[in-house]
Design a protein around this motif. Structure first.
Motif, PDB file in Angstrom:
ATOM      1  N   VAL A 257       0.828  -1.201   0.000  1.00 18.97           N
ATOM      2  CA  VAL A 257       0.000   0.000   0.000  1.00 18.97           C
ATOM      3  C   VAL A 257       0.868   1.258   0.000  1.00 18.97           C
ATOM      4  N   ASP A 261      -3.757   4.962  -2.009  1.00 15.71           N
ATOM      5  CA  ASP A 261      -4.374   3.674  -2.324  1.00 15.71           C
ATOM      6  C   ASP A 261      -5.630   3.478  -1.477  1.00 15.71           C
ATOM      7  N   LYS A 325     -10.830   3.992  -8.968  1.00 15.39           N
ATOM      8  CA  LYS A 325      -9.616   3.303  -8.557  1.00 15.39           C
ATOM      9  C   LYS A 325      -9.956   1.979  -7.880  1.00 15.39           C
ATOM     10  N   ARG A 328      -6.895  -1.678  -3.278  1.00 17.22           N
ATOM     11  CA  ARG A 328      -5.575  -2.312  -3.241  1.00 17.22           C
ATOM     12  C   ARG A 328      -5.549  -3.498  -2.283  1.00 17.22           C
ATOM     13  N   ASP A 356      -6.854  -6.302  -4.935  1.00 20.96           N
ATOM     14  CA  ASP A 356      -5.543  -6.828  -5.339  1.00 20.96           C
ATOM     15  C   ASP A 356      -4.993  -7.827  -4.323  1.00 20.96           C
TER      16      ASP A 356
END
Length: 752
Positions: A257, A261, A325, A328, A356
């Motif tokens: 990170v 993020d 976005k 993360r 992610d």
């Protein structure tokens, strides 16, 4: 170290001649081996406990199997022979359940594969027939088995550390006590040396000792042990951490990170995860768990984990500037402080590609991979289907429920099918947070606690913990059935008071089950871990209903104070509950002692015993309570809780919506720069906190830096201050609140 050769003489089968065994015992003593003896003549749980001890403490097990001596093998087996072989098979199976490596040898006359079933032969290490060789030769054969077993008992790092500490080499490197020698130059140092012992101090060495490997580089014996531990815990990669899971969490976050993020976080996470948000500059969105009115943290609804729900949180966040976005990292507390566990396999599938990385904070769940009760409920298991795009991380405190020393922790990683994990980045984050002077005893305990769980040993240890927890739960319930005036209980499903292991289905949370008290529960999504036992007392239901004044009401803090003074320290104290952990170190003696103390407490309550007599140390520290009766104290404290409706207040402060004003990292930057003011409680409402506000108990953060302080939180903090003044010794504390004796303040951002 004492690891005897245990000679087992079962009751089943004919007596047989004792002389060959006596001759062999004498030869074993001449060979320098210590002997232990065990008469296997029982059944039931007591025998199983003894067999577990034999399996774990023996350097070899010699089982005497006496069969009828005969010249012809064509004669049918006698009933006594059948019973003896069956007993041997049961014995071998029981020992192997606890130790899959200790040598087991059968000793007798005319023992052949025709008379011993393959189910036994396949699980032992040899057969010794009397008279075929001399006793001294047989003793050397057994000694060879013992040497091989003990020689490979220690995992790589611990073995290397023992070799180094026992080598007698002079230390010319740090630490400055030079293997403990410096302590012997002072009276107090000598006392310290005697208390901790020679071995610990000789093993406290510098990272310059190359033969031990490097923790920061994961090289040498340390790397060998981490690879072995990875196999045991079914991880692609495993890293030992000596600064606790607080540091493990920060390592994972710093490897993934960066500023800006988006991260999705369990709102009732450990404060180290929130510290990681501050350190990385991440933008948080929060997943909101439910709670019951007794203060127990419940599960996050299944609907919170959908891609649509996560996107809705992003869209609603005032801190997210780029709404397109990707997330993360998503971090989830697995299990909660009170034992709620999510179906991890389902989350791995549903979140694959949505985030992610998926981080399971399993500080309280390192045992789950070793028993079928928890199948599919732990994050990393590389024998299950891999995710395609989302890397799976687990951080575990091996010191909490396994056998590590304090601060022993580990990071587990399971990579994707496409190999998205970058070990080089994690290595850099690891070095950022790990000391260049690690405590080698903690590393060794990481090594040993992992090795203890390898093979069948881990399953046996976890099953013992589950069994002991269930027996404790059933005992509390049984006493209540036998005594009309018994008011202790256990939080959990209303399972029948049978024997044996729990049924998984009974411990899964369902919407129609009244026992948990949660408003929103998804069937088949979460379960309660039975080894985390919440002991309940009268005074408050899970729905927030207080007992009427005058009826039995036992605030948890009073019982916790009593137990602590009588040698029982619990994990967590609730308003009217205590949390006790059934780790792999819990024994029948311990929990039976707790039951006995509960009986004594109840007798003292019924008799309204004076605090001075019941808890003399506490009365000496707080003399105002000395002449007060225990029941009078409980009644008065209960009225205080009831009048303030503390159950509702302590629930609402965690469930009310929170307003995010600025990023946690920006709030901390202002704090570090001195751009804050310390605001008294009466003026806090509407201000933005620059610090974490974390009430203890339970130790779950209430507000994060950069969030607005609401009226309800101010009311809680002021009530906490009143309680501290009225009931000193029986109140908690909120970290982040400064107390100078006359005033309590919170550091807040300057108003713009």
């Amino acid at each position: 170290m004492s690891f005897p050769v245990t000679i087992v003489t079962p009751a089943e089968g004919p007596a047989g001649a004792q002389q060959p065994l006596e001759l062999l015992e004498a030869a074993l003593i001449r060979a320098g081996l210590e002997l232990g003896r065990f008469g296997d003549d029982g059944r039931g749980t007591e025998r199983l406990g003894t067999l577990a001890h034999v399996a774990r403490s023996s350097s070899a097990v010699l089982y005497t199997l006496q069969l009828t001596v005969r010249r012809s093998h064509d004669r049918p087996e006698e009933p006594s022979d059948v019973a003896a072989v069956r007993a041997a098979a049961e014995f071998v199976q029981a020992v192997r359940a606890h130790n899959d490596r200790v040598p087991i040898l059968l000793f007798g006359e005319q023992l052949t594969a025709r008379r011993i079933p393959q189910s036994v032969l396949s699980r032992i290490d040899g057969v010794i027939n009397a008279y075929e060789d001399t006793p001294d030769f047989l003793a050397r054969k057994i000694q060879r088995e013992v040497s091989h077993y003990l020689g490979q008992l220690a995992p790589p790092f611990f073995a290397a550390l023992m070799r180094y500490a026992n080598d007698g080499a002079y230390s010319w490197h740090c630490p400055g006590h030079s293997g403990g020698t410096a302590f012997l130059k002072s009276p107090i140092g000598t006392l310290f040396h005697g208390f901790f012992g020679e071995n610990l101090l000789r093993a406290d060495v510098c990272n310059a000792v190359e033969e031990l490997g490097q923790l920061l580089d994961h090289s040498g014996p340390i790397a060998d042990s981490e690879r072995l531990a990875a196999r045991t815990f079914r991880a692609d990669h495993l890293y030992f951490v000596t600064n606790g899971t607080s540091t493990s969490n920060k390592i994972v976050w710093n490897s993934l990170v960066g500023p800006g993020d988006i991260v999705a976080v369990d709102r009732n996470c450990h404060k180290s995860v929130l510290h990681a948000i501050v350190l990385t500059g991440a933008v948080p969105i929060y997943l909101m768990p439910t709670r019951n009115r007794a203060g127990t943290i419940g599960p996050i609804p299944r609907s919170e984990f959908t891609a649509a729900a996560l996107q809705a949180k992003i869209d609603a966040s005032p801190l997210v500037t780029d709404k397109s976005k990707r997330i993360r990292l998503l971090a989830l507390t697995q299990s909660t402080y009170d034992g709620i566990i999510y179906r991890a396999d389902e989350l791995r599938r549903s979140l694959d590609g949505v985030v992610d990385a998926l981080h399971f904070d399993e500080a309280w769940l390192p045992h789950a991979g070793f028993h079928k009760l928890y199948e599919g409920m732990h994050g990393v298991a590389n024998d299950r289907d891999r995710t395609d795009r989302t890397v799976i991380y687990s951080t575990q405190s091996t010191h909490k429920l396994l056998a590590g020393l304090s601060q022993a922790s580990q990071i587990l990683v399971q990579d994707t099918t496409g190999g998205h994990f970058d070990s080089r980045v994690l290595a850099q984050a690891y070095r950022m947070h790990t000391s260049t002077s690690p405590q080698y005893a903690i590393i060794a305990s990481c090594d040993v606690s992992a090795e203890m769980m390898a093979g069948r040993r881990g399953h046996a240890l976890v099953e013992e913990s589950i069994t002991e927890a269930m027996e404790f739960r059933r005992t509390i319930i049984r006493v209540g059935e036998e005594r009309d005036d018994w008011w202790f209980g256990v939080w959990g499903p209303d399972t029948p008071p049978r024997t044996g292991l729990p049924e998984r289905s009974e411990w899964e949370l369902t919407a129609d089950a009244p026992w948990h008290g949660f408003d929103q529960v998804d069937d088949g999504f979460t379960m309660l871990d039975p080894i985390k036992v919440t002991l309940t007392m009268p005074g408050l239901t899970v729905h927030g209903e207080f007992s009427e004044p005058g009826s039995p009401s036992i605030p948890g803090v009073v019982l916790a104070r009593y137990l602590a003074e009588h040698g029982v320290v619990v994990e967590k104290t609730g308003l009217y509950s205590l949390l006790v952990l059934f780790t792999i170190g819990i024994t029948k003696g311990r929990w039976n002692s707790l039951v006995a103390e509960l009986h004594r407490f109840k007798s003292a309550y019924d008799g309204n015993a004076e605090i001075e007599r019941l808890m003399p140390a506490f009365a000496a520290a707080y003399p105002g309570y000395a002449r007060l009766g225990l029941r009078d104290l409980c009644d008065a404290l209960h009225v205080t809780y009831r009048d303030a409706d503390l159950a509702e207040l302590t629930t609402t402060i965690y469930t009310e919506p929170v307003e995010q004003v600025t990023l946690p990292a920006d709030a901390w930057t202002a704090m570090a720069a001195g751009h804050v003011e310390h605001v008294p409680l009466e003026k806090l409402a509407g201000r933005t906190t620059a610090v974490l506000l974390t009430p203890y108990p339970p130790g779950i953060p209430l507000l994060v830096p950069g969030e607005r302080i609401g009226e309800t939180i101010v009311r809680f903090l002021r009530h906490e201050q009143v309680l501290a003044q009225r009931w000193p010794g029986f109140t908690g504390i909120t970290h982040g609140v400064a107390d100078d004796g006359d005033h309590r303040t919170v550091a807040c951002l300057l108003d713009s």
